[in-house]
Write an enzyme that holds these catalytic residues in place. Structure first.
Site, short mmCIF file in Angstrom:
data_model
loop_
_atom_site.label_atom_id
_atom_site.label_comp_id
_atom_site.label_asym_id
_atom_site.label_seq_id
_atom_site.Cartn_x
_atom_site.Cartn_y
_atom_site.Cartn_z
N GLN A 177 2.25 3.01 -5.50
CA GLN A 177 1.31 2.41 -6.45
C GLN A 177 0.14 1.72 -5.74
O GLN A 177 -1.01 1.83 -6.17
CB GLN A 177 2.04 1.38 -7.34
CG GLN A 177 3.03 2.00 -8.30
CD GLN A 177 2.38 2.90 -9.34
OE1 GLN A 177 1.30 2.61 -9.86
NE2 GLN A 177 3.02 4.01 -9.64
N TYR A 194 0.85 -1.20 0.00
CA TYR A 194 0.00 0.00 0.00
C TYR A 194 0.88 1.24 0.00
O TYR A 194 0.70 2.18 0.74
CB TYR A 194 -0.93 -0.02 1.22
CG TYR A 194 -2.11 0.90 1.12
CD1 TYR A 194 -3.17 0.60 0.27
CD2 TYR A 194 -2.18 2.07 1.88
CE1 TYR A 194 -4.27 1.44 0.18
CE2 TYR A 194 -3.28 2.92 1.81
CZ TYR A 194 -4.32 2.60 0.96
OH TYR A 194 -5.42 3.44 0.88
N HIS A 245 5.94 -3.74 -12.82
CA HIS A 245 7.30 -3.61 -13.35
C HIS A 245 7.80 -5.04 -13.61
O HIS A 245 7.49 -5.95 -12.85
CB HIS A 245 8.20 -2.88 -12.35
CG HIS A 245 9.64 -2.73 -12.77
ND1 HIS A 245 10.02 -2.47 -14.07
CD2 HIS A 245 10.78 -2.80 -12.05
CE1 HIS A 245 11.35 -2.39 -14.12
NE2 HIS A 245 11.82 -2.59 -12.90
N SER A 273 2.16 -3.49 9.80
CA SER A 273 2.52 -2.50 8.77
C SER A 273 1.82 -1.18 9.07
O SER A 273 0.64 -1.15 9.42
CB SER A 273 2.08 -3.01 7.39
OG SER A 273 1.97 -1.92 6.50
#
Ligand code: NAD
Ligand code: MG
Length: 333
Positions: free
Chosen positions: A33, A30, A112, A56
């Site tokens: 992107q 998160y 990617h 997190s």
């Protein structure tokens, strides 16, 4: 118009979000992107679950936006499309954790191509492997979407087990706003190699070294660091903005004839084409990838040194002082 390009370009009319409307997208990560994809998908009516580690710091931010948050394994087990948006260097580890959750017909999707192209992730043959990648940082992907505008994107299909990888990828691209602006079809290889070459030779490496070399040349010759900073770094933005808006000719038309003649006759002298070709070779033959992977395995000793040297460069100190003295920093954001 599109016939003139090598790669196909897709717009909203070419894509149909209904191909993912009955699917769940597991967004892993998160960050830049991740937040943009998760929120845009959610606003486009797609079922989203965000996968984040316990503890997190992003968990709260995602929950506050009304997103469902769980751990990466649970998210991947529920997702029909698993979107890898943790940092590229972390993806192989996260993939090992979630690989058993990929069922036949699921999609493993990237933004990617590095880990697929250089064999760091080897997905099973019965899943689709695709890439939908905005050509822009995440905060712009989100901001543009909210304004009703789009962000240019890339679509690539590495593995099409279901025969539906392309329409699913286009649906995803539409749901995050990328077909509003145009989504170019490419391959994992082309995206990865052009991306690495671009960031090394031109965008990140080339341009900072050009600026530093110009700055040092002036300072070493006895000119003031402040003048050197304005000339070699600050004004760069004005020039790049013109190039971005209207190409090189817009820039040449906007500067003085003296600047144009000087630039056209002298610019090439500072460019090392052989050096550029070596950079491209290192990307193509995997040398750079191997170096970066082992650098990470060794906990980044060289990276830390380069970063420190950059931090200690005189141009950083001069820039910080000047940005305090002159009010231009914030209004341009
Ligand atoms: P980022 O660093 O902004 O965010 C990474 C996210 O992953 C964070 O939420 C972080 O908390 C989480 N994370 C980190 N380690 C983790 C772990 N071990 N387990 C689970 N989650 C973890 O990353 P980003 O820039 O959004 O990049 C994500 C992908 O998007 C990469 O493949 C990158 O190449 C690609 N991409 C980035 C941009 C860009 O401009 N940032 C543009 C196009 C594509
Ligand atoms: Mg990039």
């Amino acid at each position: 118009m599109t016939d003139e390009f090598t790669n196909e370009i897709y717009y909203d009319d070419d894509a149909d979000v209904s191909h993912i409307e009955d699917k769940t997208v597991a967004v892993l990560g998160y960050g830049s992107q991740g937040h943009a994809h998760a929120l845009n998908l959610q606003d486009s009516g797609v079922d989203v679950v965000v996968g984040l580690r316990e503890g997190s710091s992003s968990r709260e931010a995602a929950s506050e936006e009304g997103l469902e948050v769980t751990n990466p394994v649970d998210a991947a087990s529920r997702g029909d499309i698993v979107k890898m948006l943790v940092p590229d260097t972390v993806q192989p580890t996260v993939y090992e954790q979630i690989r058993d959750e990929l069922d036949a017909g699921d999609t493993l999707q990237f933004a990617h191509g590095f880990n697929i192209h250089y064999g760091q992730i080897e997905p099973p043959e019965d899943v689709d492997v695709t890439m939908v990648a905005p050509k822009s940082p995440g905060h712009l992907v989100r901001r543009n979407y909210e304004k009703g505008e789009g962000t240019p994107g890339l679509l690539a299909i590495y593995q099409d087990a279901t025969g539906e990888a392309k329409e699913e990828g286009l649906a995803y691209a539409k749901a995050i706003g990328c077909t509003r602006a145009g989504t170019i079809q490419t391959t994992f290889r082309e995206e990865t190699e052009t991306d690495l070459f671009g960031e090394q030779a031109v965008l990140c490496g080339g341009v900072t070294d050009l600026v530093k070399a110009g700055f040092e040349t002036l300072v070493d010759a006895g000119y003031s660091p402040e003048m050197a900073y304005f000339e070699c770094l600050n004004e760069l933005k004005l020039i790049v903005d013109l190039m971005y808006e209207g190409g090189h000719m817009e820039m040449w038309n906007s500067v003085s004839d003296t600047a144009e003649y000087g630039g056209l006759t002298r610019g090439e002298e500072v460019i090392d084409r052989e050096g550029m070709e070596e950079i491209l070779e290192g990307v193509q033959n995997g040398e750079f990838a191997r170096e970066w992977i082992s650098e990470n395995q060794a906990h980044r000793p060289a990276y830390k040194q380069y970063r420190q040297a950059e931090q200690d460069h005189q141009i950083e100190e001069v820039g910080a002082r000047l940005r305090d003295l002159f009010a231009w920093g914030e209004e341009q954001e």
